[in-house]
Every structure is written in C-alpha cells, then in structure tokens.
Write a protein that holds these residues in place. Structure first.
Motif, PDB file in Angstrom:
ATOM      1  N   TYR A  28       0.734  -1.273  -0.097  1.00 57.44           N
ATOM      2  CA  TYR A  28      -0.048   0.000  -0.098  1.00 57.44           C
ATOM      3  C   TYR A  28       0.950   1.258  -0.046  1.00 57.44           C
ATOM      4  CZ  TYR A  28      -4.001   3.082   1.468  1.00 57.44           C
ATOM      5  OH  TYR A  28      -4.835   3.847   1.313  1.00 57.44           O
ATOM      6  N   ARG A  29       1.955   1.140   0.971  1.00 60.47           N
ATOM      7  CA  ARG A  29       2.888   2.320   0.882  1.00 60.47           C
ATOM      8  C   ARG A  29       3.571   2.610  -0.545  1.00 60.47           C
ATOM      9  NH1 ARG A  29       7.917   2.067   4.672  1.00 60.47           N
ATOM     10  NH2 ARG A  29       8.553   0.757   3.285  1.00 60.47           N
ATOM     11  N   ASP A  30       3.929   1.436  -1.049  1.00 59.83           N
ATOM     12  CA  ASP A  30       4.685   1.619  -2.485  1.00 59.83           C
ATOM     13  C   ASP A  30       3.850   2.032  -3.470  1.00 59.83           C
ATOM     14  OD1 ASP A  30       6.997   0.781  -1.196  1.00 59.83           O
ATOM     15  OD2 ASP A  30       6.675  -1.271  -1.711  1.00 59.83           O
ATOM     16  N   ALA A  31       2.452   1.653  -3.304  1.00 58.42           N
ATOM     17  CA  ALA A  31       1.423   2.196  -4.418  1.00 58.42           C
ATOM     18  C   ALA A  31       1.206   3.713  -4.069  1.00 58.42           C
ATOM     19  CB  ALA A  31       0.128   1.413  -3.982  1.00 58.42           C
ATOM     20  N   LEU A  32       1.121   4.116  -3.044  1.00 60.46           N
ATOM     21  CA  LEU A  32       0.876   5.644  -2.513  1.00 60.46           C
ATOM     22  C   LEU A  32       2.035   6.434  -3.326  1.00 60.46           C
ATOM     23  CD1 LEU A  32      -0.255   5.699   1.227  1.00 60.46           C
ATOM     24  CD2 LEU A  32      -1.617   6.395  -0.800  1.00 60.46           C
ATOM     25  N   ASN A  33       3.184   5.969  -3.071  1.00 59.50           N
ATOM     26  CA  ASN A  33       4.451   6.724  -3.661  1.00 59.50           C
ATOM     27  C   ASN A  33       4.317   6.731  -5.287  1.00 59.50           C
ATOM     28  OD1 ASN A  33       5.549   7.652  -1.273  1.00 59.50           O
ATOM     29  ND2 ASN A  33       6.530   5.508  -0.999  1.00 59.50           N
ATOM     30  N   ALA A  34       3.883   5.411  -5.774  1.00 58.74           N
ATOM     31  CA  ALA A  34       4.011   5.520  -7.460  1.00 58.74           C
ATOM     32  C   ALA A  34       2.900   6.142  -7.820  1.00 58.74           C
ATOM     33  CB  ALA A  34       3.741   3.948  -7.769  1.00 58.74           C
ATOM     34  N   VAL A  35       1.742   6.466  -7.096  1.00 57.02           N
ATOM     35  CA  VAL A  35       0.415   7.433  -7.504  1.00 57.02           C
ATOM     36  C   VAL A  35       0.913   8.807  -7.468  1.00 57.02           C
ATOM     37  CG1 VAL A  35      -1.826   8.077  -7.367  1.00 57.02           C
ATOM     38  CG2 VAL A  35      -1.144   5.668  -7.225  1.00 57.02           C
ATOM     39  N   SER A  36       1.864   9.156  -6.028  1.00 56.79           N
ATOM     40  CA  SER A  36       1.921  10.401  -6.047  1.00 56.79           C
ATOM     41  C   SER A  36       2.964  11.039  -7.052  1.00 56.79           C
ATOM     42  CB  SER A  36       2.820  10.445  -4.622  1.00 56.79           C
ATOM     43  OG  SER A  36       3.248  11.997  -4.280  1.00 56.79           O
ATOM     44  N   GLN A  37       4.199  10.128  -7.746  1.00 59.04           N
ATOM     45  CA  GLN A  37       4.971  10.221  -8.618  1.00 59.04           C
ATOM     46  C   GLN A  37       4.211  10.639  -9.726  1.00 59.04           C
ATOM     47  OE1 GLN A  37       8.153  10.867  -8.177  1.00 59.04           O
ATOM     48  NE2 GLN A  37       8.142  11.512 -10.702  1.00 59.04           N
ATOM     49  N   TYR A  38       3.257   9.578 -10.353  1.00 52.47           N
ATOM     50  CA  TYR A  38       2.523  10.003 -11.279  1.00 52.47           C
ATOM     51  C   TYR A  38       1.506  11.499 -11.363  1.00 52.47           C
ATOM     52  CZ  TYR A  38      -1.251   9.250 -14.723  1.00 52.47           C
ATOM     53  OH  TYR A  38      -2.378   9.463 -16.031  1.00 52.47           O
ATOM     54  N   ALA A  39       0.971  11.509 -10.239  1.00 53.93           N
ATOM     55  CA  ALA A  39       0.249  13.015 -10.135  1.00 53.93           C
ATOM     56  C   ALA A  39       1.225  14.097 -10.189  1.00 53.93           C
ATOM     57  CB  ALA A  39      -0.471  13.018  -8.773  1.00 53.93           C
ATOM     58  N   PHE A  40       2.495  14.196  -9.788  1.00 55.65           N
ATOM     59  CA  PHE A  40       3.172  14.910  -9.863  1.00 55.65           C
ATOM     60  C   PHE A  40       3.657  15.184 -11.331  1.00 55.65           C
ATOM     61  CE2 PHE A  40       7.626  16.778  -9.870  1.00 55.65           C
ATOM     62  CZ  PHE A  40       7.545  18.001  -9.124  1.00 55.65           C
ATOM     63  N   GLU A  41       3.763  14.258 -12.321  1.00 55.40           N
ATOM     64  CA  GLU A  41       4.251  14.248 -13.531  1.00 55.40           C
ATOM     65  C   GLU A  41       2.966  14.947 -14.460  1.00 55.40           C
ATOM     66  OE1 GLU A  41       5.309  10.439 -14.510  1.00 55.40           O
ATOM     67  OE2 GLU A  41       7.435  10.419 -13.436  1.00 55.40           O
ATOM     68  N   GLN A  42       1.766  14.613 -13.856  1.00 56.19           N
ATOM     69  CA  GLN A  42       0.613  15.073 -14.420  1.00 56.19           C
ATOM     70  C   GLN A  42       0.003  16.451 -14.137  1.00 56.19           C
ATOM     71  OE1 GLN A  42      -0.914  13.334 -17.258  1.00 56.19           O
ATOM     72  NE2 GLN A  42       0.779  11.800 -16.962  1.00 56.19           N
ATOM     73  N   SER A  43       0.977  17.275 -14.233  1.00 56.31           N
ATOM     74  CA  SER A  43       0.879  18.704 -13.660  1.00 56.31           C
ATOM     75  C   SER A  43      -0.009  18.672 -12.226  1.00 56.31           C
ATOM     76  CB  SER A  43      -0.290  19.469 -14.594  1.00 56.31           C
ATOM     77  OG  SER A  43       0.298  19.277 -15.895  1.00 56.31           O
ATOM     78  N   LYS A  44       0.723  17.884 -11.286  1.00 56.68           N
ATOM     79  CA  LYS A  44       0.299  18.075 -10.078  1.00 56.68           C
ATOM     80  C   LYS A  44      -1.301  17.983  -9.628  1.00 56.68           C
ATOM     81  CE  LYS A  44       4.457  20.878  -9.415  1.00 56.68           C
ATOM     82  NZ  LYS A  44       5.040  22.111  -9.059  1.00 56.68           N
ATOM     83  N   THR A  45      -1.836  17.052 -10.265  1.00 57.06           N
ATOM     84  CA  THR A  45      -3.135  16.828 -10.379  1.00 57.06           C
ATOM     85  C   THR A  45      -3.679  16.596  -9.180  1.00 57.06           C
ATOM     86  OG1 THR A  45      -5.188  16.067 -11.415  1.00 57.06           O
ATOM     87  CG2 THR A  45      -3.083  14.285 -11.526  1.00 57.06           C
ATOM     88  N   SER A  47      -6.909  15.453  -9.213  1.00 60.65           N
ATOM     89  CA  SER A  47      -8.193  14.494  -9.847  1.00 60.65           C
ATOM     90  C   SER A  47      -8.378  13.354  -9.714  1.00 60.65           C
ATOM     91  CB  SER A  47      -8.288  15.008 -11.320  1.00 60.65           C
ATOM     92  OG  SER A  47      -9.533  14.301 -11.752  1.00 60.65           O
ATOM     93  N   VAL A  48      -9.309  12.650  -8.858  1.00 56.33           N
ATOM     94  CA  VAL A  48      -9.271  11.331  -8.643  1.00 56.33           C
ATOM     95  C   VAL A  48      -9.590  10.414  -9.816  1.00 56.33           C
ATOM     96  CG1 VAL A  48     -10.674   9.115  -7.268  1.00 56.33           C
ATOM     97  CG2 VAL A  48     -10.179  11.643  -6.229  1.00 56.33           C
ATOM     98  N   THR A  49     -10.243  10.931 -10.672  1.00 58.63           N
ATOM     99  CA  THR A  49     -10.869  10.292 -12.003  1.00 58.63           C
ATOM    100  C   THR A  49      -9.402  10.351 -12.912  1.00 58.63           C
ATOM    101  OG1 THR A  49     -12.991  11.487 -11.945  1.00 58.63           O
ATOM    102  CG2 THR A  49     -12.161  10.295 -13.919  1.00 58.63           C
ATOM    103  N   ARG A  50      -8.673  11.393 -12.989  1.00 57.40           N
ATOM    104  CA  ARG A  50      -7.696  11.270 -13.961  1.00 57.40           C
ATOM    105  C   ARG A  50      -6.503  10.291 -13.237  1.00 57.40           C
ATOM    106  NH1 ARG A  50      -4.237  16.688 -15.577  1.00 57.40           N
ATOM    107  NH2 ARG A  50      -2.797  15.622 -17.048  1.00 57.40           N
ATOM    108  N   LEU A  51      -6.408  10.162 -12.037  1.00 57.21           N
ATOM    109  CA  LEU A  51      -5.488   9.098 -11.274  1.00 57.21           C
ATOM    110  C   LEU A  51      -6.027   7.648 -11.515  1.00 57.21           C
ATOM    111  CD1 LEU A  51      -4.625  11.073  -7.768  1.00 57.21           C
ATOM    112  CD2 LEU A  51      -3.212  11.020  -9.965  1.00 57.21           C
ATOM    113  N   HIS A  52      -7.222   7.638 -11.492  1.00 58.70           N
ATOM    114  CA  HIS A  52      -7.897   6.219 -11.480  1.00 58.70           C
ATOM    115  C   HIS A  52      -7.564   5.563 -13.190  1.00 58.70           C
ATOM    116  CE1 HIS A  52     -10.697   2.953 -10.719  1.00 58.70           C
ATOM    117  NE2 HIS A  52     -11.140   3.118 -11.961  1.00 58.70           N
ATOM    118  N   LYS A  53      -7.711   6.575 -13.947  1.00 58.85           N
ATOM    119  CA  LYS A  53      -7.595   6.188 -15.515  1.00 58.85           C
ATOM    120  C   LYS A  53      -6.097   5.833 -15.548  1.00 58.85           C
ATOM    121  CE  LYS A  53     -11.536   8.651 -17.569  1.00 58.85           C
ATOM    122  NZ  LYS A  53     -12.123   9.765 -18.215  1.00 58.85           N
ATOM    123  N   GLY A  54      -5.145   6.480 -15.037  1.00 56.96           N
ATOM    124  CA  GLY A  54      -3.929   6.304 -15.498  1.00 56.96           C
ATOM    125  C   GLY A  54      -3.164   5.366 -14.482  1.00 56.96           C
ATOM    126  N   MET A  55      -3.601   4.913 -13.192  1.00 56.77           N
ATOM    127  CA  MET A  55      -2.724   4.204 -12.334  1.00 56.77           C
ATOM    128  C   MET A  55      -3.698   2.836 -11.748  1.00 56.77           C
ATOM    129  SD  MET A  55       0.309   5.160 -12.105  1.00 56.77           S
ATOM    130  CE  MET A  55       0.758   4.474 -10.703  1.00 56.77           C
TER     131      MET A  55
END
Length: 450
Positions: A28-45, A47-55
């Motif tokens: 769970y912790r590793d997944a949090l850091n992975a999604v955090s890195q993805y959100a940062f690359e996506q203009s620090k979004t 949006s739950v919908t945007r994160l759900h579609k991408g991760m």
C-alpha cells in the motif's frame, strides 16, 4: 448531533496473518508513492478520475492490491495534493498581504509517504463478525482476526454505532497491529438553558491553559514540565542531526514519536481535567488561526554597510521554535470533543487583544504587559493581575456575549467569521464595551456606555 470518536482495537494475529498484514502495508505504501509520482508528472493533479484512469491497472497488476484498496490509494493521494494546493493558495495570499515572505515549497517535489498505514473502507475492506472478530482485506484475500479494545468502544460497536473508515496501524515498539476505527455516535443537542456556566480558556506555552468562570474562579495548568522536555528533545535532535549516522537517524525517529506521545498525553489529561471540572458548561476558546504567522519573529538588523541583513538572533530562533512546537490546535480539538461527550459545548471567539485589553476599564495597549511578561498592569486604571488570567476573563466575557446573542436570536455561531472584515470590526467594537465586575454572575456582561 453526532460526534466522531476513534476506537483503537488490538488485533490478535498468528505468524502467517502477521506476515500477510505486513506485506499489505508495504505494498500500500509503495502504491501511494507510485501514484504520487504519477500525479506530480501530470501537472500535480488532484483529480481522482485522472489518477484512476492512469494508475488503476498498474496498482492491480504490479502491487496486487484489491480493487477497493487501489481506489483508496488514489483517493488518498488526490486528497494530499488538494491540501497542498490549498496551502499554496493561502501562502500566495499571505505573501501579497506581507504576512510572510516565505514561499511554500510543498509542491516542488512529489509528496513521499513513509508511514505504512493502510486505509480501509467499512463493508468493503473490513467488516465486523461475531465473537469479537473482524475480517480485513489483504493481498491474498480476507483474513478473520480476533480483537481486543476498550470496553466502552466495543459496546458501541456491538450496539450499532455508525461505523466509518478504519486505519491499519503497526506499533513498531510493541510489534502489534491495531485497527483504528472511526465511530459516529449520537449526543444530545446542547441548549443555552442547559449550559449552567460559562468558562473562558486561555491557552499558552508557559501555562498550557488558564481558565476563568463567570464568577471569577480561576485555575492554572502550568506547562513547565512539557516545555522542559521539548527543549531537551530539541537539543538532542540538533546533536543527532549533526552526527548524521544511521544509528542517529533511527534514534531521531524514536525521540520524535516519544515527544509526540508526551504532548498528546499532556493535552489529553488537561482537556479531561477542564471538562470534568466544569460540567454542562459553555467553554470559550480563542480562534488562533494563523497565530504562528502573526507571532513569528521576522525583524532583522541591517548590516553596517547597508547591504543585506544579519541572520535572526539565537533568541529569536529559539522563540520561533517554541511557537512552532505549540500544540494548541490539538488541545482545542480534544476539549471540543470531550465537552460534546460530557454535555458541554466549546465555541471559539476572536482572539484579538485578549491579553492586552484591561477587563476593568477597557484600555487596550501593548504597554499593559511590561516586557511581554506574566504581569498585566493597566496603564490607565492601574489594574494589576496575572496576564493569562486577564486573557481568560476577556474570553469569558466574549463567550457570555455569544450566549446572550444565542438566547436572543436562537442561532449559535461556533466559530467567528473572519472573512467578513466589517462583521469582525463590529464584533471587536462590542468587545471593547465589555467590563468585568467582581460581582459578575452568570448573566451576560454589562456594557459601559458612558
């Protein structure tokens, strides 16, 4: 009226179940850091919908998280970024208003999650069973665990209290897993005629709290022991940071948790004492929003050549450190929820000039507190008293005024509206008319209109 409390349940695990919960926390912790890195690359979004579609697909395939835990990861990261964006906007407003010169750096890099705490959703990730057992979700499916806890909390769970989300937390010192369950219970709605007394609570550093009733009865709760321990930990932390070894970093984490528990225990004890000493009471607290920005020492002396600024003095740095460690918000939260459970009510009033205004004549000036000490001496009527007790009495009078408006209009404002400057100015003018009298009773304070 509903009040939210947290039930701490100790999970009794076998070696296989212990290992399964540990693997779930790390994934769970590793997944949090992975999604955090993805959100940062996506203009620090945020949006739950945007994160759900991408991760979502990666969380399921790479980290083997169940579907609901994968969704919880996305919601938690989105909430973190939303909070950071809110802080960034507030920082921009404060910089425009010249409240602070410091730039908010929370979004300069992706937030990193170090705590392996898992967020569970009730009836999806965990459910309660018979015979004091709970079923929780892991990477390899559900497991059923017996639990232990506080008798009153277990009784609330069995009697049908509204159950919310929970957190799977690991106590490293005891090598034990705990389930922190959110419970929403029904408490009676407070009424003005049921609150027999009004008490003002002035919080501080030298004295954690000073209370004053409407009849003048006061109580002092010193914070010398807590302040001494905090200074000791600050000196120890400085030495360990300078050392920088792996053992020093491990000890830094231990003393950080120890200091946090010390302050939490002190605030819990103090809040319980205040609430038990004053049953069925309207408790007045100060609205200390942005108090650290207002009290932070920012003045610097110019150099002799007129270029640049000298660094902040050691005394100023120490004062800033003491204010940054002041846990007044935690104390206010504990008083509020304990008061609601005990049949009392905690409200907040404006904190402007509570320790500078004379309660007898209304004269307000910085000079009323010589050298910002604990002695209050009015420069106009020469009224002399403990400065924190003066603040508590001013808070009491303002709380009495709030109760007077509550009786007259039937509407109660628990927190003053600070966004409307005109309304706040009108409240401050009303506060300036209040006068303290030794013969004051539980009636609203008398205004001197001469």
């Amino acid at each position: 009226m509903r009040q939210i409390i947290t039930a701490k349940l100790k999970l009794i695990t076998s070696p296989e179940q212990f290992e399964a919960l540990g693997h779930t926390q790390l994934a769970y912790r590793d997944a949090l850091n992975a999604v955090s890195q993805y959100a940062f690359e996506q203009s620090k979004t945020s949006s739950v919908t945007r994160l759900h579609k991408g991760m979502y697909a990666e969380l399921r395939a790479r980290y083997h998280l169940p579907s609901q835990l994968a969704c919880s990861v996305e919601r938690q990261v989105a909430a973190t970024y939303k909070g950071l964006w809110t802080k960034l906007k507030k920082n921009a407003e404060h910089r425009r208003a010249k409240i602070t010169k410091k730039r908010f750096k929370g979004l300069d890099q992706p937030p990193h999650y170090s705590s392996p705490t898992v967020q569970y959703t009730y009836e999806r990730d965990y459910t309660f069973q018979r015979e004091s057992r709970v079923s929780v979700s892991t990477l390899n499916g559900r497991i059923s665990l017996p639990y232990q806890g506080y008798d009153k909390h277990i009784a609330l769970i069995r009697q049908g209290a509204r159950i919310g989300d929970a957190k799977l937390w690991y106590d490293q010192a005891r090598k034990t897993f705990y389930l922190l369950v959110s419970l929403s219970i029904e408490v009676p709605e407070p009424r003005a005629d049921h609150l027999q007394e009004v008490v003002g609570v002035d919080v501080g550093i030298r004295y954690l709290a000073v209370t004053s009733t409407s009849t003048g009865k006061a109580s002092f709760h010193p914070g010398k022991r807590v302040r001494h321990q905090a200074n000791h930990y600050a000196r120890l932390r400085k030495r360990l940071q300078q050392k920088g070894t792996r053992g020093a970093k491990r000890r830094l984490r231990r003393i950080e948790q120890r200091e946090r528990r010390l302050k939490l225990h002190a605030n819990h004890t103090l809040a319980k004492q205040i609430v038990e000493q004053h049953p069925h009471t309207l408790l007045g607290l100060e609205d200390l929003t942005h108090i650290r920005e207002r009290t932070r020492r920012r003045k610097r002396k110019r150099k002799k050549n007129g270029k640049g600024y000298e660094p902040v003095s050691v005394k100023a740095r120490k004062a800033n450190r003491v204010y940054s460690q002041w846990s007044f918000a935690q104390l206010h939260t504990l008083i509020s929820y304990k008061a609601a459970l005990a049949g009392s009510l905690a409200i907040k009033v404006d904190a402007n000039d509570t320790s500078k205004a004379c309660p007898m004549c209304g004269h307000t000036a910085k000079e009323n507190r010589p050298r910002k000490g604990l002695l209050f001496v009015c420069q106009q009527c020469h009224y002399c008293l403990h400065a924190d007790l003066v603040g508590a009495r001013n808070i009491t009078m303002r709380a009495l005024l709030v109760r007077q408006d509550w009786n007259r209009t039937g509407c109660l404002s628990i927190i003053p509206d600070a966004s409307d400057r005109e309304a706040k100015a009108a409240r401050l003018r009303r506060y300036a008319e209040l006068r303290w009298s030794p013969e004051v009773t539980n009636k609203p304070p008398v205004r001197d209109l001469r």
